[in-house]
Design an enzyme around this catalytic site. Structure first.
Site, mmCIF file in Angstrom:
data_model
loop_
_atom_site.group_PDB
_atom_site.id
_atom_site.type_symbol
_atom_site.label_atom_id
_atom_site.label_comp_id
_atom_site.label_asym_id
_atom_site.label_seq_id
_atom_site.Cartn_x
_atom_site.Cartn_y
_atom_site.Cartn_z
ATOM 1 N N ASP A 40 73.595 -32.925 -0.348
ATOM 2 C CA ASP A 40 72.840 -34.101 -0.969
ATOM 3 C C ASP A 40 71.488 -34.019 -0.450
ATOM 4 O O ASP A 40 71.135 -34.176 1.167
ATOM 5 C CB ASP A 40 73.454 -35.147 -0.608
ATOM 6 N N ASP A 41 70.383 -33.801 -1.033
ATOM 7 C CA ASP A 41 69.159 -33.856 -0.633
ATOM 8 C C ASP A 41 68.794 -32.816 0.441
ATOM 9 O O ASP A 41 68.072 -33.170 1.355
ATOM 10 C CB ASP A 41 68.725 -35.383 0.118
ATOM 11 N N CYS A 79 69.750 -37.423 -7.726
ATOM 12 C CA CYS A 79 71.067 -36.763 -7.778
ATOM 13 C C CYS A 79 71.917 -36.739 -8.889
ATOM 14 O O CYS A 79 72.475 -35.819 -9.322
ATOM 15 C CB CYS A 79 71.659 -37.890 -6.878
ATOM 16 N N HIS A 133 77.770 -37.801 -9.160
ATOM 17 C CA HIS A 133 77.108 -39.251 -8.297
ATOM 18 C C HIS A 133 78.120 -40.225 -8.860
ATOM 19 O O HIS A 133 78.755 -40.134 -10.061
ATOM 20 C CB HIS A 133 75.887 -39.049 -9.060
ATOM 21 N N ASP A 329 71.686 -30.736 -4.476
ATOM 22 C CA ASP A 329 71.249 -31.093 -5.755
ATOM 23 C C ASP A 329 69.595 -31.011 -6.063
ATOM 24 O O ASP A 329 69.330 -31.054 -7.130
ATOM 25 C CB ASP A 329 71.972 -32.574 -5.889
ATOM 26 N N HIS A 330 69.006 -31.273 -4.803
ATOM 27 C CA HIS A 330 67.530 -31.229 -4.989
ATOM 28 C C HIS A 330 66.941 -31.405 -3.712
ATOM 29 O O HIS A 330 67.801 -31.541 -2.472
ATOM 30 C CB HIS A 330 66.996 -32.222 -6.005
#
Ligand SMILES: *[C@@H]1O[C@H](CO)[C@@H](O)[C@H](O)[C@H]1NC(C)=O
Ligand SMILES: *[C@@H]1O[C@H](CO)[C@@H](O)[C@H](O)[C@H]1NC(C)=O
Ligand SMILES: *[C@@H]1O[C@H](CO)[C@@H](O)[C@H](O)[C@H]1NC(C)=O
Ligand SMILES: *[C@@H]1O[C@H](CO)[C@@H](O)[C@H](O)[C@H]1NC(C)=O
Ligand SMILES: *[C@@H]1O[C@H](CO)[C@@H](O)[C@H](O)[C@H]1NC(C)=O
Length: 338
Positions: A40-41, A79, A133, A329-330
């Site tokens: 995540d992130d 997300c 998510h 995710d990014h």
């Protein structure tokens, strides 16, 4: 026949040259398992992407025996839409999700997901942690029952992520952005990503003797905010060694719509105490350093969880028969103002 290994990180036997791929991956008889790790992130602040300041030995080691993507893009840097996009293999223009507020099966089309495809083809599919998510974007069920053979697992200690569990300089507990903790001291004596690793290992142990191949998705929460991580990881990143964003100024003439006022961090108690002006007030340089320190420490903590998971796969002698894919995710912007 086994699913093709092309394009996945960690194809068994793959040693870094595309020509090696086919023979090595086909040497295993029967269908390959899949271990999909989603983070995540996580921007590419990793040793394997050339960031020498980051300690990520386990992820780097996975990368060293994998196909490492150098030119991959998140379809939307949020997300829910990013995950829905890559888990359905469709762009946000097709899933019609750019934020958090709709379920593609109802709003856009009844598209299959990657785990659903495996499930419908004889795999046992399992979700641990944050894969889809949560909330309406996965119908409050992580897309169950379509994507998963069993109800998805969520770590029980996740409910404390945004509560007052961070000890401040005043000795009191706060809901902070920066939250290095003594794990023995937090509610339940554990953290969500530790629980997810333990659950994933329990599932791998069960799958060792399974007649069916498996698709196991493990979704880690760190390094997403708040930076709640075992405090020993902070020591890896002395504040005096933390560099600042190279270009921290708001560009002249920036259209307001292009600016993110980072409301998500302003509501934390330690950030509120800084009395920052909204929306453009700068974050003090000392605090910028602390944010970056805790982001990097969260990555190293995440890296140890990945290490435990991959060691368990090895110990169970499943590595040779398992495709490992690792994705974020990014990213995370560290430009304005941190
Ligand atoms: C959507 O797809 C699933 C799985 O293929 C199927 O079971 C379900 O009936 C479909 N729903 C609609 C409304 O077509
Ligand atoms: C979403 O969840 C609700 C409640 O469980 C269920 O009734 C509904 O059928 C689900 N939607 C789809 C498209 O499966
Ligand atoms: C911090 O920087 C100093 C000077 O460049 C270096 O010697 C030291 O190894 C660095 N510490 C860490 C933990 O990276
Ligand atoms: C923020 O404002 C409060 C209330 O005015 C004040 O007590 C505090 O010292 C200020 N903090 C900083 C870092 O300026
Ligand atoms: C995994 O594959 C490698 C290379 O083909 C082989 O040397 C090794 O013995 C295998 N390990 C297991 C546990 O099957």
């Amino acid at each position: 026949s086994p699913p093709p290994c092309l394009g996945w990180l960690g194809c068994p036997g793959f040693s870094g040259h595309a020509g090696d791929l086919t023979e090595a991956s086909l040497s295993h008889a029967g269908p390959l398992n899949v271990l999909l790790i989603i983070v995540d992130d996580l921007r590419p602040s990793l040793g394997c992407y050339g960031d020498k300041a980051i300690r990520s030995p386990n992820i780097d080691q996975l990368a060293s025996r994998s196909l490492l993507f150098q030119n991959a893009f998140a379809q939307q840097a949020v997300c829910a839409p990013s995950r829905v996009s890559f888990l359905t293999g469709r762009r946000p223009d097709t899933t019609r999700l750019y934020d958090f507020n709709s379920y593609w099966r109802v709003h856009a089309g009844n598209f299959s997901t990657i785990p659903q495809y495996f499930k419908e083809n004889g795999y046992v599919t399992m979700s641990v942690g944050k894969v889809f998510h949560p909330g309406i974007s996965s119908n409050y069920s992580d897309d169950s029952p379509y994507s998963w053979s069993f109800p998805p697992y969520h770590p029980s200690s996740e409910k404390y992520e945004n509560t007052k569990t961070c000890r401040g300089p005043d000795g009191q507990l706060h809901a902070n952005l920066l939250c290095p903790v003594d794990v023995a001291d937090v509610p339940e004596g554990t953290l969500p990503d530790k629980q997810s690793t333990e659950q994933a290992i329990r599932l791998l142990e069960k799958m060792k003797t399974s007649a069916s191949p498996f698709f196991l998705a493990v979704g880690y929460h760190k390094p997403h905010i708040p930076f709640r991580y075992p405090k020993e990881f902070q020591k890896l990143y002395p504040l005096e060694n933390i560099t600042l964003a190279p270009d921290p100024q708001v560009p002249a003439g920036l259209p307001p719509v292009a600016y993110n006022p980072w409301m998500d961090i302003r509501q934390r108690e330690d950030v509120q105490a800084l009395n920052l002006s909204v929306p453009y007030g700068p974050i003090p340089v000392d605090f910028q350093r602390k944010i970056r320190q805790s982001y990097f420490a969260s990555i190293s903590y995440l890296d140890t969880q990945v290490g435990h998971l991959l060691s368990a796969l090895d110990d169970l002698q499943l590595t040779n028969s398992t495709i490992i894919a690792f994705a974020s995710d990014h990213g995370k912007h560290f430009q304005i103002p941190w």
